[in-house]
Design an enzyme around this catalytic site. Structure first.
Site, PDB file in Angstrom:
ATOM      1  N   ARG A 223       0.849  -1.190   0.000  1.00  0.00           N
ATOM      2  CA  ARG A 223       0.000   0.000   0.000  1.00  0.00           C
ATOM      3  C   ARG A 223       0.890   1.247   0.000  1.00  0.00           C
ATOM      4  O   ARG A 223       1.963   1.265   0.611  1.00  0.00           O
ATOM      5  CB  ARG A 223      -0.881   0.027   1.250  1.00  0.00           C
ATOM      6  CG  ARG A 223      -2.071  -0.923   1.170  1.00  0.00           C
ATOM      7  CD  ARG A 223      -3.120  -0.446   0.168  1.00  0.00           C
ATOM      8  NE  ARG A 223      -4.306  -1.281   0.125  1.00  0.00           N
ATOM      9  CZ  ARG A 223      -4.511  -2.254  -0.773  1.00  0.00           C
ATOM     10  NH1 ARG A 223      -3.608  -2.538  -1.692  1.00  0.00           N
ATOM     11  NH2 ARG A 223      -5.647  -2.946  -0.751  1.00  0.00           N
ATOM     12  N   HIS A 271      -1.540   0.891  -9.728  1.00  0.00           N
ATOM     13  CA  HIS A 271      -2.248  -0.037  -8.828  1.00  0.00           C
ATOM     14  C   HIS A 271      -3.014  -1.101  -9.635  1.00  0.00           C
ATOM     15  O   HIS A 271      -4.226  -1.264  -9.481  1.00  0.00           O
ATOM     16  CB  HIS A 271      -3.198   0.717  -7.891  1.00  0.00           C
ATOM     17  CG  HIS A 271      -3.567  -0.069  -6.669  1.00  0.00           C
ATOM     18  ND1 HIS A 271      -3.786   0.485  -5.441  1.00  0.00           N
ATOM     19  CD2 HIS A 271      -3.779  -1.409  -6.501  1.00  0.00           C
ATOM     20  CE1 HIS A 271      -4.121  -0.450  -4.568  1.00  0.00           C
ATOM     21  NE2 HIS A 271      -4.123  -1.625  -5.194  1.00  0.00           N
TER      22      HIS A 271
HETATM   23  P1  NDP Z   1      -2.385 -11.809   4.173  1.00  0.00           P
HETATM   24  O1  NDP Z   1      -3.212 -11.275   5.275  1.00  0.00           O
HETATM   25  O2  NDP Z   1      -2.632 -13.184   3.674  1.00  0.00           O
HETATM   26  O3  NDP Z   1      -0.831 -11.759   4.584  1.00  0.00           O
HETATM   27  C1  NDP Z   1      -0.272 -10.700   5.271  1.00  0.00           C
HETATM   28  C2  NDP Z   1       1.134 -11.094   5.710  1.00  0.00           C
HETATM   29  O4  NDP Z   1       1.769  -9.944   6.302  1.00  0.00           O
HETATM   30  C3  NDP Z   1       1.150 -12.200   6.764  1.00  0.00           C
HETATM   31  O5  NDP Z   1       2.207 -13.081   6.518  1.00  0.00           O
HETATM   32  C4  NDP Z   1       1.398 -11.420   8.066  1.00  0.00           C
HETATM   33  O6  NDP Z   1       2.067 -12.175   9.066  1.00  0.00           O
HETATM   34  C5  NDP Z   1       2.286 -10.325   7.577  1.00  0.00           C
HETATM   35  N1  NDP Z   1       2.253  -9.168   8.484  1.00  0.00           N
HETATM   36  C6  NDP Z   1       1.232  -8.323   8.701  1.00  0.00           C
HETATM   37  N2  NDP Z   1       1.589  -7.371   9.590  1.00  0.00           N
HETATM   38  C7  NDP Z   1       2.854  -7.652   9.946  1.00  0.00           C
HETATM   39  C8  NDP Z   1       3.762  -7.047  10.835  1.00  0.00           C
HETATM   40  N3  NDP Z   1       3.448  -5.953  11.534  1.00  0.00           N
HETATM   41  N4  NDP Z   1       4.975  -7.616  10.950  1.00  0.00           N
HETATM   42  C9  NDP Z   1       5.304  -8.712  10.243  1.00  0.00           C
HETATM   43  N5  NDP Z   1       4.485  -9.330   9.365  1.00  0.00           N
HETATM   44  C10 NDP Z   1       3.266  -8.805   9.235  1.00  0.00           C
HETATM   45  O7  NDP Z   1      -2.499 -10.754   2.988  1.00  0.00           O
HETATM   46  P2  NDP Z   1      -2.316 -11.004   1.412  1.00  0.00           P
HETATM   47  O8  NDP Z   1      -1.045 -11.727   1.185  1.00  0.00           O
HETATM   48  O9  NDP Z   1      -3.553 -11.546   0.822  1.00  0.00           O
HETATM   49  O10 NDP Z   1      -2.201  -9.479   0.891  1.00  0.00           O
HETATM   50  C11 NDP Z   1      -1.179  -8.635   1.349  1.00  0.00           C
HETATM   51  C12 NDP Z   1      -1.439  -7.203   0.889  1.00  0.00           C
HETATM   52  O11 NDP Z   1      -1.170  -7.068  -0.499  1.00  0.00           O
HETATM   53  C13 NDP Z   1      -2.878  -6.695   1.005  1.00  0.00           C
HETATM   54  O12 NDP Z   1      -3.202  -6.352   2.332  1.00  0.00           O
HETATM   55  C14 NDP Z   1      -2.848  -5.490   0.089  1.00  0.00           C
HETATM   56  O13 NDP Z   1      -2.439  -4.342   0.807  1.00  0.00           O
HETATM   57  C15 NDP Z   1      -1.781  -5.859  -0.949  1.00  0.00           C
HETATM   58  N6  NDP Z   1      -2.388  -6.079  -2.263  1.00  0.00           N
HETATM   59  C16 NDP Z   1      -2.007  -5.271  -3.311  1.00  0.00           C
HETATM   60  C17 NDP Z   1      -2.536  -5.432  -4.552  1.00  0.00           C
HETATM   61  C18 NDP Z   1      -2.089  -4.612  -5.702  1.00  0.00           C
HETATM   62  O14 NDP Z   1      -2.679  -4.719  -6.789  1.00  0.00           O
HETATM   63  N7  NDP Z   1      -1.047  -3.818  -5.559  1.00  0.00           N
HETATM   64  C19 NDP Z   1      -3.552  -6.459  -4.824  1.00  0.00           C
HETATM   65  C20 NDP Z   1      -3.860  -7.282  -3.686  1.00  0.00           C
HETATM   66  C21 NDP Z   1      -3.298  -7.072  -2.448  1.00  0.00           C
HETATM   67  P3  NDP Z   1       1.369 -13.476   9.740  1.00  0.00           P
HETATM   68  O15 NDP Z   1       1.326 -14.517   8.629  1.00  0.00           O
HETATM   69  O16 NDP Z   1       2.262 -13.861  10.816  1.00  0.00           O
HETATM   70  O17 NDP Z   1      -0.001 -13.038  10.161  1.00  0.00           O
HETATM   71  C1  OXD Z   2      -6.578  -5.336  -3.319  1.00  0.00           C
HETATM   72  C2  OXD Z   2      -6.009  -4.383  -4.253  1.00  0.00           C
HETATM   73  O1  OXD Z   2      -6.436  -5.152  -2.097  1.00  0.00           O
HETATM   74  O2  OXD Z   2      -6.406  -4.378  -5.428  1.00  0.00           O
HETATM   75  O3  OXD Z   2      -7.183  -6.330  -3.775  1.00  0.00           O
HETATM   76  O4  OXD Z   2      -5.114  -3.614  -3.877  1.00  0.00           O
END
Ligand code: NDP
Ligand code: OXD
Length: 308
Positions: A223, A271
């Site tokens: 983000r 994005h």
């Molecule tokens: P998940 O919730 O599956 O995974 C998040 C990961 O981040 C987990 O491994 C979590 O750890 C880790 N995490 C979160 N907070 C912390 C922290 N403070 N310290 C260390 N590790 C942390 O999310 P997704 O993989 O599905 O998606 C990730 C992000 O990708 C979304 O939230 C979104 O912002 C972004 N995204 C961007 C898109 C784009 O087009 N650019 C499209 C889709 C998503 P743990 O496993 O231990 O909980």
């Molecule tokens: C999502 C994105 O969160 O598009 O799916 O960023």
């Protein structure tokens, strides 16, 4: 018991076609808030939280059309309402493509060759083998793990960092503060796939960039608010970082006079790394409603204390 969907008409038809056959029996759906009794709305599917969310007093699940849920102001939802993020094959596949493309482009110096091309310079750049290019992924969730899986066959040394300790074959899994330091110090290409929370806001900053190996690159697909723009520009202009691929910024769209647009070592996309695909997303929502009705665990359930 209605599923109310809040989205553009252009996308509604594709969702509707799947909902017709995939939603559990007895769960009608509507794309028109004005035509449903708010008391009947048990499920809501939306990117943003509707302004009038308080009228849905029997709401049980707020589904996000995207993988992220930071756009929801969850303090407006009663504590008993579940928030579910989108976990669907289309988002996963597109993120795998985008990150694999970015990593290979950076690894094979395409940004440097574009600069050479602009100067009509026919000259090779030193090319390390994949075994010498270390990849680090911040976030080992659905998307972090999926991109590591897609990168594995190329032979890069792979590491990832998450809040909780994990074990993934072929990946050095790190967690905690020490793990973070290790990941940053050993990432020639750093990929950010963390959700936006209070803890991750502003995380890609000057101290982090200074601890990356000299010549490292960044792929940012998390983000926009996680990135300090000026710190990135400074790190690139001082030559500590080589290049960056950015899919997310704050704000979006980026103002037309922002220095990222014209920076020779930044590749910017609007994005689009991953886009929710209606055909698979509607299946994911239908399946979660079935799970909810049968008392099973929901896929993509958000921990409302952690906000992801
Ligand atoms: P998940 O919730 O599956 O995974 C998040 C990961 O981040 C987990 O491994 C979590 O750890 C880790 N995490 C979160 N907070 C912390 C922290 N403070 N310290 C260390 N590790 C942390 O999310 P997704 O993989 O599905 O998606 C990730 C992000 O990708 C979304 O939230 C979104 O912002 C972004 N995204 C961007 C898109 C784009 O087009 N650019 C499209 C889709 C998503 P743990 O496993 O231990 O909980
Ligand atoms: C999502 C994105 O969160 O598009 O799916 O960023």
């Amino acid at each position: 018991m209605t599923l109310l969907c809040n989205m553009d008409q252009s996308r509604a038809a594709a969702f509707a076609e799947v909902f017709e056959r995939a939603l559990p029996e007895g769960v009608p759906f509507s794309f028109d808030a004005a035509s449903v009794d708010p008391d009947d709305v048990r499920y809501l599917l939306s990117w943003l939280m509707p302004e009038d969310i308080e009228r849905y007093t029997n709401l049980e699940i707020m589904f996000s059309t995207g993988a992220g849920v930071d756009q929801f102001t969850s303090d407006r939802l009663p504590a008993n309402v579940k928030i579910v993020r989108m976990v669907e094959d289309g988002i996963v596949r597109m993120m795998q493509e985008y990150v694999a493309l970015s990593v290979l482009m950076l690894h094979r110096n395409f940004i440097g060759y574009k600069e050479h091309q602009n100067k009509a310079l026919w000259q090779a750049i030193d090319q390390p083998q994949t075994a010498q290019r270390r990849i680090g992924v911040l976030g080992l969730g659905v998307l972090g793990q999926a991109v590591l899986d897609r990168l594995a066959p190329f032979g890069f040394p792979l590491s990832g960092w998450s809040r909780s300790a994990k074990s993934i074959p072929g990946v050095t899994c790190l967690s905690g503060d020490d793990g973070f330091e290790q990941l940053i110090a050993t990432s020639d290409i750093l990929i950010c796939l963390l959700p936006l929370t209070d803890e991750t806001t502003g995380m890609l900053d000057a101290p982090l960039f200074s601890r990356l190996p000299k010549g490292a690159s960044l792929v940012h697909v998390g983000r926009g608010r996680q990135l300090d723009h000026q710190a990135l520009l400074d790190a690139l202009d001082q030559g500590h970082l080589a290049s960056a691929v950015l899919d997310v910024t704050e704000p979006e769209p980026l103002p037309t006079d922002h220095p990222f647009w014209s920076h020779p070592r930044i590749m910017l996309t609007p994005h689009i790394a991953s886009v929710t695909q209606p055909s698979t997303a509607a299946i994911a929502v239908s399946d979660n409603i079935r799970r909810h009705l049968q008392g099973e665990d929901l896929i993509g359930l958000v921990d409302r204390n952690r906000n992801y």
